[in-house]
Design a protein around this motif. Structure first.
Motif, mmCIF file in Angstrom:
data_model
loop_
_atom_site.group_PDB
_atom_site.id
_atom_site.type_symbol
_atom_site.label_atom_id
_atom_site.label_comp_id
_atom_site.label_asym_id
_atom_site.label_seq_id
_atom_site.Cartn_x
_atom_site.Cartn_y
_atom_site.Cartn_z
ATOM 1 N N ARG A 154 0.005 2.039 3.967
ATOM 2 C CA ARG A 154 1.112 1.081 4.071
ATOM 3 C C ARG A 154 2.406 1.881 4.162
ATOM 4 O O ARG A 154 2.506 3.007 3.661
ATOM 5 N N GLN A 155 3.406 1.273 4.762
ATOM 6 C CA GLN A 155 4.696 1.929 4.937
ATOM 7 C C GLN A 155 5.582 1.711 3.721
ATOM 8 O O GLN A 155 5.810 0.565 3.310
ATOM 9 N N SER A 167 14.541 5.330 6.576
ATOM 10 C CA SER A 167 13.321 6.078 6.844
ATOM 11 C C SER A 167 12.121 5.286 6.346
ATOM 12 O O SER A 167 12.244 4.410 5.497
ATOM 13 N N SER A 168 10.972 5.600 6.902
ATOM 14 C CA SER A 168 9.742 4.920 6.533
ATOM 15 C C SER A 168 8.647 5.961 6.417
ATOM 16 O O SER A 168 8.474 6.796 7.305
ATOM 17 N N HIS A 169 7.933 5.924 5.300
ATOM 18 C CA HIS A 169 6.893 6.911 5.041
ATOM 19 C C HIS A 169 5.543 6.204 4.963
ATOM 20 O O HIS A 169 5.321 5.403 4.056
ATOM 21 N N PRO A 170 4.632 6.473 5.903
ATOM 22 C CA PRO A 170 3.292 5.897 5.803
ATOM 23 C C PRO A 170 2.523 6.579 4.681
ATOM 24 O O PRO A 170 2.265 7.782 4.731
ATOM 25 N N LEU A 171 2.195 5.825 3.648
ATOM 26 C CA LEU A 171 1.478 6.376 2.503
ATOM 27 C C LEU A 171 0.001 6.063 2.648
ATOM 28 O O LEU A 171 -0.403 4.904 2.611
ATOM 29 N N GLU A 188 17.243 1.979 -2.103
ATOM 30 C CA GLU A 188 16.240 0.962 -2.381
ATOM 31 C C GLU A 188 14.969 1.297 -1.600
ATOM 32 O O GLU A 188 15.029 1.956 -0.560
ATOM 33 N N HIS A 189 13.831 0.824 -2.124
ATOM 34 C CA HIS A 189 12.562 1.025 -1.425
ATOM 35 C C HIS A 189 11.767 -0.275 -1.445
ATOM 36 O O HIS A 189 12.010 -1.166 -2.269
ATOM 37 N N ALA A 190 10.807 -0.382 -0.529
ATOM 38 C CA ALA A 190 10.026 -1.621 -0.399
ATOM 39 C C ALA A 190 8.715 -1.327 0.312
ATOM 40 O O ALA A 190 8.610 -0.377 1.092
ATOM 41 N N ILE A 191 7.710 -2.150 0.013
ATOM 42 C CA ILE A 191 6.497 -2.256 0.827
ATOM 43 C C ILE A 191 6.580 -3.633 1.476
ATOM 44 O O ILE A 191 6.394 -4.653 0.817
#
Length: 212
Positions: A154-155, A167-171, A188-191
């Motif tokens: 998920r990003q 930015s977006s990190h695929p985890l 801030e961060h989000a899924i």
């Protein structure tokens, strides 16, 4: 219900391997953000994560929550569980991961990761909205939150407070991301929800004392 969500997941997507949590030395790539924030990323850090995932699904006592949002109470779109200070973690790989995080970040963090919050994203409809972990000391102090992912990718999206997605990190399976510096206060961060067909994902968030 949980068993039906994972019966074919592991066999179809991942191969078996011995579980190993190697040293982070040389594996971490740091990305500098703004205002003193940064993230560290280590891909595939927990090796043999396919063996860990089903254990976490079945051994963690997941529960659903409802929270007040604006003028109504809504379902939290993911399952949750929290391990507090001194609680035994549900898999030896998580204990090994926390130990290595504490060793690797000892000088920079100056304290230990002591809690582990767990989230189960069952499919693309499960999510977490834009936020920073700003309850407790993280409202005013720099700190770190380390997230280990298991299951379908998920990003994790990141943006400056109130700004556009930066930015977006695929985890993916066994990946680690550490949000440090001022990240919880200034970013801030989000899924985010996705209409794509995605499998279940578990995230484990390691935090220091009094950081939520």
């Amino acid at each position: 219900m949980l068993a039906t969500m994972t019966t074919d997941f592991q066999a179809s997507l991942f191969t078996s391997a011995a579980v190993e949590v190697p040293s982070l030395q040389g594996l971490v790539r740091r990305v500098t953000l703004s205002d003193g924030a940064w993230v560290d990323v280590a891909r595939g850090w927990v090796r043999g994560a396919d063996q860990v995932f089903p254990r976490l699904v079945h051994d963690i006592p997941w529960h659903a929550e409802r929270r007040e949002m604006y003028d109504r109470v809504v379902d939290v779109p993911r399952l949750l569980h929290q391990y507090g200070i001194g609680d035994e973690l549900p898999h030896a790989a998580l204990t090994a991961a926390r130990n290595e995080l504490n060793r690797h970040y000892a000088a920079e963090l100056g304290e230990e990761f002591v809690t582990a919050g767990c989230c189960y994203y069952r499919d693309g409809r499960d999510s977490v909205a834009w936020h920073g972990d700003r309850i407790g000391r993280s409202r005013t102090e720099d700190t770190m939150v380390a997230i280990v992912s298991f299951g379908a990718p998920r990003q994790l999206s990141l943006r400056p407070n109130g700004g556009q997605v930066h930015s977006s990190h695929p985890l993916g399976h066994g990946d680690l991301i550490v949000m440090g510096g001022s990240c919880q206060r200034t970013w801030e961060h989000a899924i985010l929800k996705t209409a794509k067909a995605v499998g279940p994902r578990i995230s484990v968030q390691f935090r220091p004392f009094n950081v939520f």
